[in-house]
Design an enzyme around this catalytic site. Structure first.
Site, PDB file in Angstrom:
ATOM      1  N   GLU A 228       0.982  -1.153  -0.087  1.00 30.79           N
ATOM      2  CA  GLU A 228      -0.036   0.073  -0.058  1.00 30.79           C
ATOM      3  C   GLU A 228       0.739   1.383   0.032  1.00 30.79           C
ATOM      4  OE1 GLU A 228      -3.214   0.070  -0.049  1.00 30.79           O
ATOM      5  OE2 GLU A 228      -3.705  -2.000   0.490  1.00 30.79           O
ATOM      6  N   CYS A 262      -2.214   9.141   2.438  1.00 23.34           N
ATOM      7  CA  CYS A 262      -1.839   8.547   1.098  1.00 23.34           C
ATOM      8  C   CYS A 262      -3.056   9.118   0.177  1.00 23.34           C
ATOM      9  CB  CYS A 262      -1.643   7.414   1.330  1.00 23.34           C
ATOM     10  SG  CYS A 262      -3.009   6.450   1.974  1.00 23.34           S
TER      11      CYS A 262
HETATM   12  P1  NAP Z   1       8.308   5.134   4.578  1.00 25.34           P
HETATM   13  O1  NAP Z   1       9.388   6.155   4.875  1.00 25.34           O
HETATM   14  O2  NAP Z   1       8.305   4.357   3.338  1.00 25.34           O
HETATM   15  O3  NAP Z   1       8.222   4.135   5.902  1.00 25.34           O
HETATM   16  C1  NAP Z   1       7.218   3.377   5.969  1.00 25.34           C
HETATM   17  C2  NAP Z   1       7.652   2.168   6.792  1.00 25.34           C
HETATM   18  O4  NAP Z   1       8.641   1.371   5.811  1.00 25.34           O
HETATM   19  C3  NAP Z   1       8.516   2.241   8.183  1.00 25.34           C
HETATM   20  O5  NAP Z   1       8.271   1.449   9.093  1.00 25.34           O
HETATM   21  C4  NAP Z   1       9.597   2.290   7.807  1.00 25.34           C
HETATM   22  O6  NAP Z   1      10.692   2.236   8.600  1.00 25.34           O
HETATM   23  C5  NAP Z   1       9.750   1.420   6.463  1.00 25.34           C
HETATM   24  N1  NAP Z   1      10.974   1.304   5.748  1.00 25.34           N
HETATM   25  C6  NAP Z   1      11.416   2.247   5.084  1.00 25.34           C
HETATM   26  N2  NAP Z   1      12.275   2.108   4.076  1.00 25.34           N
HETATM   27  C7  NAP Z   1      12.201   0.734   4.218  1.00 25.34           C
HETATM   28  C8  NAP Z   1      13.127  -0.160   3.622  1.00 25.34           C
HETATM   29  N3  NAP Z   1      13.683  -0.005   2.366  1.00 25.34           N
HETATM   30  N4  NAP Z   1      12.788  -1.568   3.736  1.00 25.34           N
HETATM   31  C9  NAP Z   1      12.105  -1.862   4.491  1.00 25.34           C
HETATM   32  N5  NAP Z   1      11.361  -1.018   5.366  1.00 25.34           N
HETATM   33  C10 NAP Z   1      11.277   0.418   5.170  1.00 25.34           C
HETATM   34  O7  NAP Z   1       6.646   5.796   4.746  1.00 25.34           O
HETATM   35  P2  NAP Z   1       6.422   6.936   5.746  1.00 25.34           P
HETATM   36  O8  NAP Z   1       7.141   8.195   5.744  1.00 25.34           O
HETATM   37  O9  NAP Z   1       6.461   6.305   6.917  1.00 25.34           O
HETATM   38  O10 NAP Z   1       4.982   7.123   5.151  1.00 25.34           O
HETATM   39  C11 NAP Z   1       4.352   8.062   4.455  1.00 25.34           C
HETATM   40  C12 NAP Z   1       4.381   7.246   2.804  1.00 25.34           C
HETATM   41  O11 NAP Z   1       3.294   5.859   3.196  1.00 25.34           O
HETATM   42  C13 NAP Z   1       3.609   7.862   1.903  1.00 25.34           C
HETATM   43  O12 NAP Z   1       4.220   7.740   0.868  1.00 25.34           O
HETATM   44  C14 NAP Z   1       2.166   7.547   2.039  1.00 25.34           C
HETATM   45  O13 NAP Z   1       1.563   7.919   0.639  1.00 25.34           O
HETATM   46  C15 NAP Z   1       2.312   6.076   2.244  1.00 25.34           C
HETATM   47  N6  NAP Z   1       1.094   5.502   2.612  1.00 25.34           N
HETATM   48  C16 NAP Z   1       0.063   4.788   1.823  1.00 25.34           C
HETATM   49  C17 NAP Z   1      -1.062   4.213   2.407  1.00 25.34           C
HETATM   50  C18 NAP Z   1      -1.671   3.293   1.560  1.00 25.34           C
HETATM   51  O14 NAP Z   1      -2.660   2.766   2.014  1.00 25.34           O
HETATM   52  N7  NAP Z   1      -1.528   3.387   0.287  1.00 25.34           N
HETATM   53  C19 NAP Z   1      -1.385   4.600   3.554  1.00 25.34           C
HETATM   54  C20 NAP Z   1      -0.584   5.511   4.333  1.00 25.34           C
HETATM   55  C21 NAP Z   1       0.413   5.956   3.901  1.00 25.34           C
HETATM   56  P3  NAP Z   1      11.578   3.444   9.461  1.00 25.34           P
HETATM   57  O15 NAP Z   1      10.445   4.298  10.042  1.00 25.34           O
HETATM   58  O16 NAP Z   1      12.360   2.708  10.684  1.00 25.34           O
HETATM   59  O17 NAP Z   1      12.239   3.985   8.401  1.00 25.34           O
END
Ligand code: NAP
Length: 455
Positions: A228, A262
């Site tokens: 997602e 998102c």
């Molecule tokens: P993020 O930086 O991608 O982090 C999300 C999760 O993934 C965190 O637990 C992060 O851990 C982990 N993570 C990051 N890079 C990783 C990697 N290379 N390998 C494994 N795990 C990894 O995103 P965010 O800033 O928390 O959230 C915002 C994003 O989420 C936005 O792009 C938003 O659109 C998206 N989102 C999508 C939905 C949907 O339903 N489609 C819903 C909500 C949010 P750490 O914190 O330890 O880095």
């Protein structure tokens, strides 16, 4: 090593959490495995009654949980309370429906008896974001547990307090110890956890970059993944729209959760005939929203979740302006403490600018002028993302046609803001990911759809 919970309103550290080392993580995974082995044999009615208990706790504790979210990631407290209650609604929905969704399906064949049954996969790792720190976890974990799986939660590093509180709710509701386990680890430890032989599958909600990394690793391990990811949702305002309602809904969608959603509307594509009138209504509403302390019940926009996120958002705004966008509201970082960013409106936004091509994760709206419906649809679809989209028109047949057949997104709404609902599947296409959460589809992502045939 530690994770820190930092209050984005003050910049002060709230609490420090120590990170478990690899051998402790291995022990925890093994404990989840043992708990799941028993859990999968529980009668569906017994599993459902624990979901009812979790719903009760979420409702009873919604104020405290709303406060925790406000302190840890800046969500206005009123919205955090609503988020806790929405989690309760997901628990109740699956408590009432999981057994029906998982029921064996008899199929007529050449056998004396043949059927399709759904068996749990085992342990599912959830890698979750900070922006809806409860809802994202519950909407993944509740159907996954209800299907008989165990869950490991690797939450975003900036919300360890929420991650810990969620584990406590499941324990207090009576779920077997270890069945739902929070692992307070940074993202660097995800590859090792995913490759653990007892982990069967992964669900990541987060950025497209993180999604690609997980997809690559899960692919190499041949483990099922649901992704997602981000979005740049387009809202189309057509010449026959109710402009008051459209402006109100569009502003709400852009500012909810401080713009860090998102499925927040990010690009507003308005047909020429009504562009100026819509712009005036939209900007006056964006300007009137109260920014401030998320604990104050009158606050509508709190700080962004982290200072680094504000910096990246501001760079995207500055770059869009350098490339020709016009800033008609906001656009500058306020003085003083806290990661605040004001409601901002950019006009003259075009392809090639971050405000058109990328996800702007904060209260920044991109207004785009279209000649007519056809061009508006083409612009909406001219995006690498495909999460949500909405269209505003008084002609419901026209709205249905556009939502159903023209817009390239997983969730298309007419005259309303795109939102998730436990009863409806939720997910994206293109760079917004694959797989679905919620509804009957969500519970089937992490099951072995097994054919049974008897001569
Ligand atoms: P993020 O930086 O991608 O982090 C999300 C999760 O993934 C965190 O637990 C992060 O851990 C982990 N993570 C990051 N890079 C990783 C990697 N290379 N390998 C494994 N795990 C990894 O995103 P965010 O800033 O928390 O959230 C915002 C994003 O989420 C936005 O792009 C938003 O659109 C998206 N989102 C999508 C939905 C949907 O339903 N489609 C819903 C909500 C949010 P750490 O914190 O330890 O880095």
């Amino acid at each position: 090593m530690e994770l820190r919970s930092i209050n984005p309103t003050s910049g002060k550290t709230l609490k420090r959490y120590s990170v478990p080392g690899p051998s402790r993580v291995d022990q925890m995974i093994r404990a989840t495995f043992r708990a799941q082995k028993t859990w999968k044999g529980w009668p569906p009615g017994d599993r459902a009654s624990l979901l009812d208990q979790a719903a009760r706790i979420l409702k009873e504790r919604s104020r405290d949980l709303g406060k925790l979210m406000a302190l840890e990631m800046g969500k206005p407290m009123t919205q955090g309370i609503a988020e806790a209650e929405k989690c309760a609604s997901a628990c109740l929905y699956y408590s009432a429906n999981a057994e029906r969704f998982l029921a064996p399906e008899p199929v007529e064949t050449d056998a004396s008896q043949s059927m399709v049954v759904q068996e749990p996969l085992g342990i599912v790792l959830g890698v979750m974001p900070w922006n809806f720190p409860f809802w994202q976890v519950f909407r993944f974990a509740v159907p996954t547990l209800a299907a008989g799986n165990g869950v490991l939660l690797k939450h975003a590093s900036c919300v360890p307090g929420c991650a810990t509180a969620i584990e406590k709710i499941f324990l207090e509701a009576g779920f077997p110890a270890g069945l739902f386990r929070t692992l307070l680890v940074p993202s660097g430890q995800v590859p090792a956890i995913l490759s653990h032989p007892l982990v069967s599958a992964v669900s990541l909600t987060g950025s497209t970059g993180a999604g690609k990394d997980i997809a690559r690793r899960a692919g190499a391990l041949l483990k099922k993944a649901v992704l997602e990811l981000g979005g740049s949702d387009a809202y189309l305002v057509l010449e026959d729209a109710d402009l008051e309602m459209a402006a109100e809904t569009c502003v709400k969608s852009r500012l909810i959760n401080n713009g860090e959603s998102c499925i927040a509307a990010k690009r507003f594509i308005v047909v020429e005939d009504v562009f100026d009138e819509f712009l005036e209504k939209f900007v006056s509403r964006m300007a009137s929203r109260k920014m401030g302390d998320p604990l104050d019940p009158s606050t509508e926009v709190g700080p962004l979740a982290r200072a680094d996120l504000r910096k990246s958002l501001h760079l995207q705004v500055r770059k869009s302006i350098r490339l020709g966008a016009r800033c008609v509201l906001g656009g500058s970082i306020p003085e003083g403490p806290g990661a605040f960013y004001p409601p901002t409106v950019l006009t003259r936004v075009k392809k090639g600018m971050p405000a058109f091509d990328e996800e702007l994760f904060g209260p920044v709206a991109a207004l785009i002028r279209a000649r007519d419906e056809k061009q508006a649809i083409a612009m909406a679809n001219d995006s690498s993302f495909g999460l949500g989209a909405a269209v505003f028109t008084r002609d419901l047949e026209r709205g249905l046609r556009i939502a159903r057949t023209e817009l390239e997104a997983g969730n298309c709404f007419v005259n309303g803001l795109v939102k998730s609902d436990p009863r409806l599947p939720f997910g994206g296409v293109k760079q917004s990911g694959y797989g679905r959460e919620l509804g009957s589809y969500g519970i089937r992502e992490f099951v072995n759809i097994k054919t049974v045939w008897i001569r």
